[in-house]
Design a protein around this motif. Structure first.
Motif, PDB file in Angstrom:
ATOM      1  N   GLN A  52       0.865  -1.136  -0.178  1.00 29.65           N
ATOM      2  CA  GLN A  52      -0.014  -0.018  -0.048  1.00 29.65           C
ATOM      3  C   GLN A  52       0.857   1.171  -0.119  1.00 29.65           C
ATOM      4  O   GLN A  52       1.909   1.209   0.600  1.00 29.65           O
ATOM      5  CB  GLN A  52      -0.846  -0.022   1.039  1.00 29.65           C
ATOM      6  N   PRO A  53       0.441   2.288  -0.552  1.00 30.45           N
ATOM      7  CA  PRO A  53       1.004   3.580  -0.702  1.00 30.45           C
ATOM      8  C   PRO A  53       1.217   4.336   0.641  1.00 30.45           C
ATOM      9  O   PRO A  53       0.428   3.736   1.725  1.00 30.45           O
ATOM     10  CB  PRO A  53       0.491   4.499  -1.598  1.00 30.45           C
ATOM     11  N   LEU A  54       2.165   5.011   1.093  1.00 32.22           N
ATOM     12  CA  LEU A  54       2.246   5.626   2.332  1.00 32.22           C
ATOM     13  C   LEU A  54       1.138   6.615   2.327  1.00 32.22           C
ATOM     14  O   LEU A  54       0.738   7.654   1.226  1.00 32.22           O
ATOM     15  CB  LEU A  54       3.546   6.345   2.543  1.00 32.22           C
ATOM     16  N   PRO A  55       0.329   6.961   3.356  1.00 35.53           N
ATOM     17  CA  PRO A  55      -0.548   8.221   3.473  1.00 35.53           C
ATOM     18  C   PRO A  55      -0.001   9.311   3.594  1.00 35.53           C
ATOM     19  O   PRO A  55       1.203   9.756   3.977  1.00 35.53           O
ATOM     20  CB  PRO A  55      -1.222   7.727   4.890  1.00 35.53           C
ATOM     21  N   ALA A  56      -0.764  10.281   2.866  1.00 37.15           N
ATOM     22  CA  ALA A  56      -0.187  11.858   2.793  1.00 37.15           C
ATOM     23  C   ALA A  56      -0.417  12.438   4.185  1.00 37.15           C
ATOM     24  O   ALA A  56       0.274  13.585   4.295  1.00 37.15           O
ATOM     25  CB  ALA A  56      -0.851  12.578   1.797  1.00 37.15           C
ATOM     26  N   GLY A  57      -1.189  12.044   5.105  1.00 34.83           N
ATOM     27  CA  GLY A  57      -1.527  12.614   6.534  1.00 34.83           C
ATOM     28  C   GLY A  57      -2.368  11.797   7.410  1.00 34.83           C
ATOM     29  O   GLY A  57      -2.547  10.556   6.844  1.00 34.83           O
ATOM     30  N   PRO A  58      -2.905  12.509   8.506  1.00 34.28           N
ATOM     31  CA  PRO A  58      -3.459  11.402   9.304  1.00 34.28           C
ATOM     32  C   PRO A  58      -4.968  11.346   9.142  1.00 34.28           C
ATOM     33  O   PRO A  58      -5.647  10.843   9.992  1.00 34.28           O
ATOM     34  CB  PRO A  58      -3.408  12.140  10.525  1.00 34.28           C
ATOM     35  N   ARG A  59      -5.599  11.922   8.244  1.00 33.36           N
ATOM     36  CA  ARG A  59      -7.150  12.017   8.032  1.00 33.36           C
ATOM     37  C   ARG A  59      -7.489  10.634   7.509  1.00 33.36           C
ATOM     38  O   ARG A  59      -6.985  10.215   6.473  1.00 33.36           O
ATOM     39  CB  ARG A  59      -7.453  13.161   6.864  1.00 33.36           C
ATOM     40  N   VAL A  60      -8.490  10.276   8.057  1.00 31.21           N
ATOM     41  CA  VAL A  60      -8.991   8.750   8.063  1.00 31.21           C
ATOM     42  C   VAL A  60     -10.516   8.740   7.493  1.00 31.21           C
ATOM     43  O   VAL A  60     -11.277   9.220   8.490  1.00 31.21           O
ATOM     44  CB  VAL A  60      -8.734   7.745   9.046  1.00 31.21           C
ATOM     45  N   ALA A  61     -10.850   8.131   6.544  1.00 35.40           N
ATOM     46  CA  ALA A  61     -12.191   7.823   6.235  1.00 35.40           C
ATOM     47  C   ALA A  61     -12.509   6.228   6.772  1.00 35.40           C
ATOM     48  O   ALA A  61     -11.642   5.595   6.389  1.00 35.40           O
ATOM     49  CB  ALA A  61     -12.642   8.184   4.731  1.00 35.40           C
ATOM     50  N   ILE A  62     -13.896   6.085   7.693  1.00 33.08           N
ATOM     51  CA  ILE A  62     -14.066   4.832   7.857  1.00 33.08           C
ATOM     52  C   ILE A  62     -15.571   4.622   7.013  1.00 33.08           C
ATOM     53  O   ILE A  62     -16.470   5.440   7.262  1.00 33.08           O
ATOM     54  CB  ILE A  62     -14.450   4.700   9.284  1.00 33.08           C
ATOM     55  N   LEU A  63     -15.542   3.247   6.673  1.00 29.03           N
ATOM     56  CA  LEU A  63     -17.028   2.931   6.083  1.00 29.03           C
ATOM     57  C   LEU A  63     -17.121   1.435   6.224  1.00 29.03           C
ATOM     58  O   LEU A  63     -16.107   0.680   6.332  1.00 29.03           O
ATOM     59  CB  LEU A  63     -17.067   3.419   4.529  1.00 29.03           C
ATOM     60  N   THR A 105      -7.251   7.262  19.461  1.00 30.86           N
ATOM     61  CA  THR A 105      -6.295   6.662  20.521  1.00 30.86           C
ATOM     62  C   THR A 105      -4.986   6.651  19.840  1.00 30.86           C
ATOM     63  O   THR A 105      -3.973   7.218  20.377  1.00 30.86           O
ATOM     64  CB  THR A 105      -6.571   5.396  21.014  1.00 30.86           C
ATOM     65  N   GLU A 106      -4.731   6.350  18.843  1.00 26.50           N
ATOM     66  CA  GLU A 106      -3.504   6.602  17.864  1.00 26.50           C
ATOM     67  C   GLU A 106      -3.056   7.657  17.414  1.00 26.50           C
ATOM     68  O   GLU A 106      -1.855   8.011  16.714  1.00 26.50           O
ATOM     69  CB  GLU A 106      -3.518   5.432  16.720  1.00 26.50           C
ATOM     70  N   GLY A 107      -3.802   8.776  17.710  1.00 27.30           N
ATOM     71  CA  GLY A 107      -3.423  10.145  17.362  1.00 27.30           C
ATOM     72  C   GLY A 107      -3.795  10.595  15.851  1.00 27.30           C
ATOM     73  O   GLY A 107      -3.415  11.419  15.221  1.00 27.30           O
ATOM     74  N   LEU A 108      -4.930   9.707  15.047  1.00 25.03           N
ATOM     75  CA  LEU A 108      -5.052   9.923  13.717  1.00 25.03           C
ATOM     76  C   LEU A 108      -6.421  10.961  13.772  1.00 25.03           C
ATOM     77  O   LEU A 108      -7.063  11.134  14.917  1.00 25.03           O
ATOM     78  CB  LEU A 108      -5.476   8.707  13.128  1.00 25.03           C
ATOM     79  N   ARG A 109      -6.874  11.442  12.532  1.00 25.79           N
ATOM     80  CA  ARG A 109      -7.817  12.207  12.527  1.00 25.79           C
ATOM     81  C   ARG A 109      -8.893  11.745  11.783  1.00 25.79           C
ATOM     82  O   ARG A 109      -8.962  11.825  10.319  1.00 25.79           O
ATOM     83  CB  ARG A 109      -7.624  13.629  11.857  1.00 25.79           C
ATOM     84  N   PRO A 110      -9.893  10.576  12.459  1.00 21.94           N
ATOM     85  CA  PRO A 110     -10.795  10.215  11.539  1.00 21.94           C
ATOM     86  C   PRO A 110     -12.143  11.125  11.453  1.00 21.94           C
ATOM     87  O   PRO A 110     -12.591  11.774  12.073  1.00 21.94           O
ATOM     88  CB  PRO A 110     -11.185   8.684  12.400  1.00 21.94           C
ATOM     89  N   SER A 111     -12.812  10.668  10.280  1.00 22.43           N
ATOM     90  CA  SER A 111     -14.349  11.331  10.002  1.00 22.43           C
ATOM     91  C   SER A 111     -15.171  10.232  10.474  1.00 22.43           C
ATOM     92  O   SER A 111     -14.829   9.309  10.502  1.00 22.43           O
ATOM     93  CB  SER A 111     -14.346  11.393   8.498  1.00 22.43           C
ATOM     94  N   PRO A 112     -16.209  10.786  10.804  1.00 21.11           N
ATOM     95  CA  PRO A 112     -17.273  10.227  11.374  1.00 21.11           C
ATOM     96  C   PRO A 112     -17.455   8.856  10.550  1.00 21.11           C
ATOM     97  O   PRO A 112     -17.779   9.031   9.254  1.00 21.11           O
ATOM     98  CB  PRO A 112     -18.639  10.629  11.361  1.00 21.11           C
ATOM     99  N   PRO A 113     -17.779   7.507  11.019  1.00 15.92           N
ATOM    100  CA  PRO A 113     -17.898   6.316  10.064  1.00 15.92           C
ATOM    101  C   PRO A 113     -19.314   6.374   9.004  1.00 15.92           C
ATOM    102  O   PRO A 113     -20.253   6.982   9.815  1.00 15.92           O
ATOM    103  CB  PRO A 113     -18.091   5.406  11.202  1.00 15.92           C
ATOM    104  N   LEU A 114     -19.090   5.923   8.046  1.00 16.19           N
ATOM    105  CA  LEU A 114     -20.149   5.735   7.200  1.00 16.19           C
ATOM    106  C   LEU A 114     -20.687   4.291   7.372  1.00 16.19           C
ATOM    107  O   LEU A 114     -19.991   3.346   7.067  1.00 16.19           O
ATOM    108  CB  LEU A 114     -19.878   6.080   5.710  1.00 16.19           C
ATOM    109  N   ASP A 115     -21.872   4.099   7.909  1.00 18.25           N
ATOM    110  CA  ASP A 115     -22.732   2.929   7.873  1.00 18.25           C
ATOM    111  C   ASP A 115     -23.376   2.675   6.555  1.00 18.25           C
ATOM    112  O   ASP A 115     -24.337   3.290   6.453  1.00 18.25           O
ATOM    113  CB  ASP A 115     -23.556   3.122   9.193  1.00 18.25           C
ATOM    114  N   LEU A 116     -22.911   1.416   5.992  1.00 15.86           N
ATOM    115  CA  LEU A 116     -23.754   1.080   4.846  1.00 15.86           C
ATOM    116  C   LEU A 116     -24.729   0.089   5.088  1.00 15.86           C
ATOM    117  O   LEU A 116     -25.406  -0.420   4.190  1.00 15.86           O
ATOM    118  CB  LEU A 116     -22.558   0.405   3.858  1.00 15.86           C
TER     119      LEU A 116
END
Length: 937
Positions: free
Chosen positions: A505-516, A532-543
């Motif tokens: 996988q490529p290296l991430p450009a930053g700490p912003r994470v999408a969850i779905l 907890t790990e210091g990342l910046r997640p967006s609210p999870p997208l529930d499918l």
């Protein structure tokens, strides 16, 4: 014989084993009077042309006078070194100190003539370059600052040795001779040349072990079972592409093969060259085997035999003798007590190990000092279902056992430019040379990820490992590794988790994470793990659980197209329904969506979806899975599935994890590593300061050290030395009596502080040993009386009076010279809380401007420096400058073995150093700038 008057004590510390350009080893040592016969024999094997180049005239043989001259040295003004293989000379170098008139001289003359002679059969192996490094280091130690050499113009090889060394030099031509003069002071270029040669040589030495053209297994039993026979079977069944031989002294003279493998009673009986020998005989028979291998020209050994350092002092000495013997023949060793080595390249297919199966080919390099951990790592990477999906395989694997010779440093040198390895995973129980490992890790991490887990963190080294003792705590060593770009994890599970993500996988450009995903709960667990790990997640997208493969595809495409997203975590749980996707269908949907956005990493968290994990791996496979037909039976047939066809290096394989925490932790490590890579692309600088008096400090240090071998400086001497580097300590006057305290206060001026400097009270304001803001004589008298009544007599307290500093945040700076890691600068906030929480940052010296900036911000209590809860931010640029000045002092003067500045009060404007101690000691004879040499454990 040499007499006492014309020789000094034999300099044993000049002896060294070195790796040559072709990967073989040689021994460099001083020439002594006992070498007369070796010298004559060596000279007889040198061609007439080489002799002519050395002496500028036909010189067929050495006279008795020549032999005496070339073997009798005083090790000061006349020094000779020889490179040996198998105890015989292959090259020599000597210098003779000369004066300005070109005649023999003694100190203080600082110039010497240097001359080389290399046996023709060994020319082109880099022997002369290695000898030049060592003779130059010897000359510097003996006060020689410049070499002169006269070379015939036709001797282009020797001219190239001098010109390529990287030293500043002058060149002239007179009377048909080229005269070269060069300073011996190391330069950035000479150091770069030396390290580039080191990398090529050590990488080549490992490459010879991992890609041999012929392998002999010594100790292969006549019947199945046993270590030697198992390794032989693994080599044969793994499809080794080279020549394979079985060797056992117990074979009958008429035995020609062992299950189709040519059989011999000794390596000497093999008519063709052997590159690698796997030694699986009892330890007491190994020396005889090593001799046979060395005389046959074997290039390297994998010693799986036990009974060495892991068994106690006697075994440790047996291990040292094994290394000495092997290196004397130019061979390198994996082991002893090794699990073995593997190379999955289709051109090699080498399984010279105790692993019954060749692992799947892939892009991950593995190094393990423990055989048991090596098995676990191979198994986890090989496994397709359950736990982490095996989305890629192994390029090379080295399990070093007792690590008596080839170490993790050597393997790092190989992986650095190995085109088949994209990610390096290492399990280390000890680091024999942390300073070198840090340097190599930094260079490797700049081009490919290096993930390390350290075992034996809280106990001593395994008995089989002989390493230099480090005084640094594990947390400090870990911090220094992270500074070098190493991805530090705590378990082998995390090691594999991170490796699988980074391999494809490529290296991430930053700490912003999408969850779905199709589970709200699993999405929330992932969200919490990201925070907890210091990342910046967006609210999870529930499918929802009704999501189809097309729904996953559409959602992933949208997330990857969002500019506010740097990485995506997909969560999936089993679902039941007409629209629920099958494992293969979902895997293909995710893979095709991820392929459309190749710059962003995608991870999958799956719960009880073993089929999905395997399907994700197989989605990009280039061929069918290998079957089991024709393969030997295994004891645990279902534990390790059959090998898969290797996927192309640019394939987009998605790693799947059985727990959100594991996926997110791996992603967080990738984010931090990517940030380090971006910062490493623009390295910091060690700034120059116009007010530094380096020469004055050197004279002061020399004068102080003349008193003894090591000493802690007094207050005045400390202030004097630090002031030469622009570090000013606030004045403190001794107050052995109350009246002396009053006199000191009148001298300094009120307000003042009264401090007890006894060791048990120093820097412990919490114990009441400090009184601040004393505005007049009455307050000072009262404070003095309180201190003496509470803590004892003045001679026990050692009170001092010091002027008040502007209010600020109390910090400290410390430097130590660790015998293994080198010079380290540490920083933290002063006080018991930081000590209890071990809240300190560390950087290797020399510290750059970037290092200083990051060090200030590395501690958990750093917000106190930047205006926490409405307080005024303090002058962190002044603090960073102080760090850089301290670093320069220690780097410029290796005699400064410890510095402590505490407290350093950092105010909104400026700072005040209120306490300082400095310790001096003679510098070590060798340091990391010295010539290349293999370690001796």
């Amino acid at each position: 014989m040499q007499t006492t008057s014309d020789r000094h004590e034999y300099p044993a510390h000049w002896e060294a084993d070195v790796v040559l350009r072709d990967g073989g080893t040689a021994r460099i040592r001083p020439i002594t009077v006992d070498d007369a016969e070796r010298l004559v024999s060596f000279y007889e094997q040198v061609s007439d042309e080489s002799k002519y180049y050395r002496f500028f005239a036909p010189y067929p043989r050495l006279s008795a006078k020549d032999v005496h001259r070339f073997t009798h040295h005083d090790f000061v003004d006349r020094v000779g070194l020889a490179a040996t293989v198998g105890g015989e000379f292959i090259a020599t170098v000597r210098y003779d100190r000369i004066g300005t008139d070109g005649l023999p001289a003694s100190a203080p003359a600082d110039e010497a003539e240097v001359a080389f002679l290399v046996q023709d059969a060994h020319q082109g192996r880099g022997v002369a370059s290695a000898l030049l490094e060592h003779i130059a280091a010897v000359a510097r130690e003996r006060g020689i600052r410049r070499f002169a050499a006269e070379v015939l113009p036709a001797n282009t090889r020797m001219i190239k040795v001098f010109t390529d060394a990287g030293y500043q030099q002058k060149r002239s031509f007179e009377d048909g001779v080229v005269r070269l003069e060069f300073d011996l002071e190391p330069t950035d270029r000479s150091l770069a040349v030396q390290r580039a040669r080191e990398q090529r040589a050590e990488a080549r030495s490992v490459q010879r072990l991992l890609a041999p053209g012929a392998v002999a297994v010594i100790g292969a039993g006549r019947t199945p079972g046993g270590v030697g026979r198992s390794v032989l079977d693994h080599l044969r069944n793994g499809g080794y592409t080279g020549r394979l031989y079985a060797v056992n002294r117990a074979f009958t003279a008429d035995r020609k093969d062992l299950d189709g493998v040519p059989a011999h009673r000794s390596v000497r009986d093999i008519s063709e060259p052997v590159d690698l020998a796997v030694v699986a005989v009892p330890a007491e028979h190994v020396p005889e085997v090593v001799t046979e291998c060395g005389e046959h020209g074997v290039q390297g050994l994998v010693v799986v035999s036990a009974g060495y350092a892991e068994s106690g002092p006697e075994g440790r000495e047996r291990q040292r003798e094994l290394v000495r013997q092997a290196r004397s023949y130019g061979m390198r060793i994996i082991g002893p007590n090794a699990f073995g080595i593997i190379n999955t390249s289709p051109q090699v297919r080498l399984n010279a190990s105790l692993a019954p199966e060749m692992p799947r080919p892939g892009r991950i390099g593995l190094f393990a000092q423990s055989g048991a951990i090596g098995i676990a790592l191979l198994s986890r990477l090989h496994r397709r279902g359950g736990g982490v999906t095996g989305v890629t395989g192994v390029s090379t694997f080295v399990s070093s056992g007792n690590r008596a010779d080839v170490s993790g440093n050597d393997v790092l040198q190989y992986w650095y430019d190995d085109p088949d390895t994209d990610v390096a995973l290492m399990y280390l129980e000890t680091i024999g040379n942390p300073r070198k490992f840090n340097r190599l890790a930094r260079r490797t991490a700049a081009s490919k990820p290096l993930v390390v887990v350290q075992g034996a963190r809280h106990g001593g080294a395994p008995q089989g490992h002989a390493v230099r003792v480090t005084r640094l705590p594990h947390a400090t060593v870990s911090a220094l590794l992270r500074q070098a770009g190493v991805i530090r994890v705590d378990t082998i599970t995390e090691l594999v988790d991170a490796g699988l993500l980074l391999a494809r996988q490529p290296l991430p450009a930053g700490p912003r994470v999408a969850i779905l995903g199709n589970s709200e709960s699993l999405g929330l667990l992932t969200y919490d793990a990201c925070l907890t790990e210091g990342l910046r997640p967006s609210p999870p997208l529930d499918l929802t659980t009704e999501a189809s493969a097309e729904d996953f595809h559409r959602a992933l495409v949208g997330a990857l197209a969002d500019d506010s997203c740097d990485a995506v975590v997909v969560t999936a749980i089993p679902a039941v329904g007409e629209t629920s996707p099958g494992d293969a269908e979902l895997a293909e949907a995710l893979r095709s969506a991820a392929a459309a956005a190749p710059a962003k990493p995608v991870l999958v968290v799956h719960v009880e979806l073993g089929g999905l994990a395997e399907a994700l791996s197989a989605a990009a496979s280039t061929g069918p899975q290998a079957g089991t037909a024709g393969r030997p039976q295994q004891d645990v047939a279902d534990a390790v599935p059959p090998p898969a066809t290797e996927v192309p290096p640019d394939s987009r394989l998605i790693p799947a994890y059985p727990a959100a925490e594991r996926a997110v932790r791996a992603l967080a490590e990738a984010v931090k590593y990517a940030q380090w890579r971006r910062e490493a692309a623009e390295p910091g600088k060690v700034p120059e300061f116009d007010d530094i008096d380096e020469k004055g400090a050197a004279r002061l240090i020399d004068g102080l050290l003349a008193r003894g071998q090591g000493l802690t400086l007094g207050p005045d001497e400390t202030c004097d030395l630090l002031a030469r580097y622009g570090i000013h300590v606030r004045r403190a006057l001794p107050a052995p009596t109350s009246e002396a305290a009053l006199e000191a206060a009148r001298t300094i001026g009120y307000p003042v502080a009264l401090k007890a400097t006894a060791p048990h009270l120093r820097h412990r304001a919490d114990l009441g040993g400090v009184r601040l803001d004393l505005a007049d004589e009455e307050q000072l008298r009262r404070a003095y009386a309180e201190l003496t009544s509470l803590f004892g007599k003045p001679e026990e307290l050692r009170p001092v009076v010091q002027g008040m500093a502007p209010r600020g945040v109390d910090t400290f700076l410390r430097t130590v010279i660790d015998p293994a890691a080198g010079a380290v600068l540490s920083f933290g906030l002063a006080g018991a809380a930081s000590q209890l929480l071990d809240d300190m940052g560390h950087r290797l010296i020399p510290v750059t401007d970037r290092d200083a900036t990051s060090l200030v911000r590395s501690i958990r209590t750093a917000p106190l420096l930047f205006g926490w809860r409405g307080s005024d931010p303090v002058d962190t640029p002044a603090l960073e400058e102080l760090m850089l000045r301290v670093s320069r002092l220690v780097d410029d003067h290796p005699e400064v073995v410890a510095v402590t500045l505490e407290p350093v009060v950092v105010a909104p404007r400026g700072l005040s150093v209120l306490g300082a101690t400095v310790r001096l000691a003679p510098p070590p004879a060798r340091d990391d700038l010295g010539p290349r040499r293999l370690p001796v454990y």
